[in-house]
Write an enzyme that holds these catalytic residues in place. Structure first.
Site, PDB file in Angstrom:
ATOM      1  N   LYS A 280      11.312 -17.222  14.343  1.00 47.84           N
ATOM      2  CA  LYS A 280      11.125 -17.595  12.944  1.00 47.84           C
ATOM      3  C   LYS A 280      10.645 -19.044  12.855  1.00 47.84           C
ATOM      4  O   LYS A 280      10.658 -19.778  13.836  1.00 47.84           O
ATOM      5  CB  LYS A 280      12.440 -17.462  12.153  1.00 47.84           C
ATOM      6  CG  LYS A 280      13.117 -16.103  12.230  1.00 47.84           C
ATOM      7  CD  LYS A 280      12.326 -15.011  11.541  1.00 47.84           C
ATOM      8  CE  LYS A 280      13.036 -13.664  11.654  1.00 47.84           C
ATOM      9  NZ  LYS A 280      12.206 -12.539  11.149  1.00 47.84           N
TER      10      LYS A 280
ATOM     11  N   SER B 299       7.190  -9.736  11.330  1.00 46.05           N
ATOM     12  CA  SER B 299       7.745 -10.782  10.468  1.00 46.05           C
ATOM     13  C   SER B 299       7.028 -12.126  10.572  1.00 46.05           C
ATOM     14  O   SER B 299       7.178 -12.970   9.687  1.00 46.05           O
ATOM     15  CB  SER B 299       9.227 -10.985  10.765  1.00 46.05           C
ATOM     16  OG  SER B 299       9.421 -11.572  12.041  1.00 46.05           O
TER      17      SER B 299
END
Length: 269
Positions: A140, A71
């Site tokens: 993230k 990701s």
């Protein structure tokens, strides 16, 4: 002066220095014979001190993690080892736009297999002292902070924060998407969120079409079983900011905040 007097004076004068020298020798001898701990006890003591220092460092300063998925590509790839620092978020300081952060699972973001953490006993001990990654965490990038409004996207496919398009081409991989902000559940490049509540952040992976991030938690239009607000991560779940890509050694680098976020206006302006 009589002979008795001379004898008495001679004895008195001679005994004083002898007594003093004797005590001095004893003192020096006592200091040189200080008892030392056996080697095994010294080893245990040093290991104990090292363990305490490691726990203190993990709790307040630095901790190791790894990248569990694709990701965050292209910058951080699967199984990369990273270090986070916690000093930036001491006190009332909170994450800023552009920071790459590690945070605890807000609930339901990770599958059980990734939340469990290490199962090997040695790895479990190392995780406790910050030398091995723990489970139940995500990595993230912070896209929005309290008060921000985020839109997807302008005619060039760029995210818009508080009315300002941001260029993320240097660190974002669009993948199969046509913009920098597709929601993985429907691939849409047409959505809006915010204002972000106080004490929360909006996060996205750099691999935008392969990241189960805040955009994936947004309620699609006409959704009936979605809870609005699940896309926002409480800032107090943030463990720290990524500052080093540690391993593999040939990819070692310092991680810094992209300059593109410096031009984002405040929500009030």
């Amino acid at each position: 002066m009589t002979s008795d007097d001379r004898g008495s004076s001679s004895i008195s004068t001679d005994e004083g220095p002898r007594s003093s020298r004797s005590e001095d020798v004893k003192g020096r001898s006592g200091r040189t014979k200080r008892k030392q701990l056996p080697l095994w006890q010294e080893t245990i003591l040093l290991l104990g001190v090292a363990l305490i220092l490691a726990i203190v460092i993990k709790t307040f300063f630095v901790q190791a993690f790894y990248i569990p998925s694709e990701s965050m590509e292209p910058g951080l790839i699967l199984n990369d080892r990273i270090l986070i620092q916690k000093i930036s978020y001491w006190g009332d300081d909170e994450p800023e736009r552009g920071d790459v952060v590690v945070f605890k699972d807000p609930g339901g973001w990770l599958p059980p297999s990734e939340s469990a953490g290490p199962t090997n006993p040695i790895a479990q001990v190392m995780a406790k002292i910050g030398l091995y990654p723990t489970g139940g965490h995500l990595v993230k990038r912070v896209i929005g902070v309290a008060g921000d409004t985020i839109e997807c996207c302008d005619d060039k496919g760029r995210l818009i924060i508080n009315g300002k398009p941001i260029g993320e081409a240097a660190f974002v991989r669009r993948g199969d998407g046509k913009c920098d902000g597709p929601m993985p559940n429907n691939g849409s490049c047409d959505w809006r969120t915010g204002p972000i509540p106080e004490g929360h952040i909006f996060v996205m992976g750099d691999n935008r079409s392969r990241s189960a991030d805040s955009s994936a938690k947004m309620c699609p239009d006409n959704a009936t079983e979605c809870v609005p607000g699940d896309e926002f991560v409480p800032a107090d779940l943030v463990v720290g900011k990524v500052f080093v890509l540690l391993w593999p050694a040939d990819r070692f680098r310092w991680n810094t905040r992209p300059a593109t976020f410096e031009d984002v206006p405040d929500p009030s302006s």
